[in-house]
Design a protein around this motif. Sequence first.
Motif, PDB file in Angstrom:
ATOM      1  N   UNK A 371      37.895  38.373  51.460  1.00 20.46           N
ATOM      2  CA  UNK A 371      36.939  37.826  50.627  1.00 20.46           C
ATOM      3  C   UNK A 371      37.029  38.247  49.304  1.00 20.46           C
ATOM      4  N   UNK A 372      37.322  39.432  49.137  1.00 22.36           N
ATOM      5  CA  UNK A 372      37.649  40.286  47.817  1.00 22.36           C
ATOM      6  C   UNK A 372      38.975  39.743  47.188  1.00 22.36           C
ATOM      7  N   UNK A 373      39.901  39.401  48.055  1.00 24.74           N
ATOM      8  CA  UNK A 373      41.256  38.664  47.443  1.00 24.74           C
ATOM      9  C   UNK A 373      40.920  37.150  47.172  1.00 24.74           C
ATOM     10  N   UNK A 374      40.096  36.349  47.722  1.00 24.72           N
ATOM     11  CA  UNK A 374      39.586  35.250  47.208  1.00 24.72           C
ATOM     12  C   UNK A 374      39.021  35.279  45.854  1.00 24.72           C
ATOM     13  N   UNK A 375      38.205  36.550  45.788  1.00 25.07           N
ATOM     14  CA  UNK A 375      37.529  36.602  44.326  1.00 25.07           C
ATOM     15  C   UNK A 375      38.604  36.724  43.417  1.00 25.07           C
TER      16      UNK A 375
END
Length: 466
Positions: A371-375
Amino acid sequence: MKHLSKIVLATIFLFGLTSVKAQDADNPWAIGIGVNAVDFYPTGEDAPLGGFFDEYFNTGDHWNILPAVSKLSVSRYIGAGFVGELSGTINQIDKYGDRSVSDLSYYAADLSLDYSLRAMLNTGWFDPNIGIGGGYTWIGDQDAEDISNLDSFSLNGKLGVNFWFSDHVALSVESKYKEFFEVETASHFQHSAGIKFIFGGKDTDGDGIYDKYDECPEEPGLEEFNGCPDSDGDGIEDRQDACPNEAGLAQFDGCPDSDGDGIADPDDDCPDTAGLAELNGCPDSDGDGIRDGDDNCPNEAGPAENDGCPWPDSDGDGILDKDDDCPNEAGPAASNGCPEPSAEVISELNEYSKTVLFDFNKATIRSESEEALQSIVDIMNEYPQTIFHVEGHTDSVGAEAYNMKLSKERAASVEQWLEENGVPANRLTSEGYGESRPIATNDTPQGRQENRRVEISLDKDREMKQ
């Protein structure tokens, strides 16, 4: 004689004394009209005649003159100064020597070969000549016994002068001696005066230059150009004049240079405006190599691909719109004119990157980090011209070489995940720095945790990979 004087005076008035030509090969034919006087007296020694040349000029006592046109002649130039002439004369004889007689008719036809002394004397209008020939004279019957049967062939000699008033007209005077073969006492002098007209030279175009000398016989021209015309009067004959109907300069083969730029009008695309030779005589006011007529900005230098106008820089970032991937948003050259992430954006990226977790002693990204990487992907795609650099760091626990290897692999794992999820590979670089760049102490568990991290920065030292 009274009528002849009027003719002579009229001729002088009309033609004047000019540079003249005599009868020659150019004008071989001549006709003459005039009067004649017959004088029997100064031709012998027996009464009623006087001695030879005696009282030669005694016009009142001895000359027989018919007060009318009494001589016609036609002559033709033969060559080398010689002229053949046929003449016919009439008269009335009432003075035979020093005796008066009843009017006798007088008719004569004479043929002579004359030679002009004009060339020998190197004169112009004064044309003396001598001649020899023969003829036949008919003198009418009368009652006096001693002067009957006067008809005879004669041997003639003459001396004359032509006074040329123009190219074609002369006053001609001559004195001719006729030696009779059959009646010796009838030998006499015959004097004549009249006007001579020469003709016969062919001048088709009427320019005063005979066809045989005229290089343009069917076009009126000038003597200095051998009869050829100079229609525009520029001193260059039409045959040599590239612009025969426009006055021009010899250096341009007779063509004009209206704007004075050194380029002849026929070769000048802008003949009324001074210009450059490399632009076919057209001007280039801004010096950009594009002639003004094709230049949308003639007073501002610009490239041909922009129609001679300077390239705009709409966003004022110093990068021309043609080179600016974001022409309406200011940005540095490193990102092709597009805006770069601010420090706040980079800080936001790193807040997300801090939450990226890996398996223990591995470079495998744990699923809860996605999720952090997609942000991070979403933020990076807001800056399509920016190159991001993924950094891998470790704490100091373990061997330094191992830590360096592990940091490189973890940075590469993050780079790969970002590429696979929407960030173009040419906008990403990665590198591992091991334990060389700590941000906290490695002496405490908290400090070592902070040192084990992934950071994202701007890669300003590399061009975007293709």
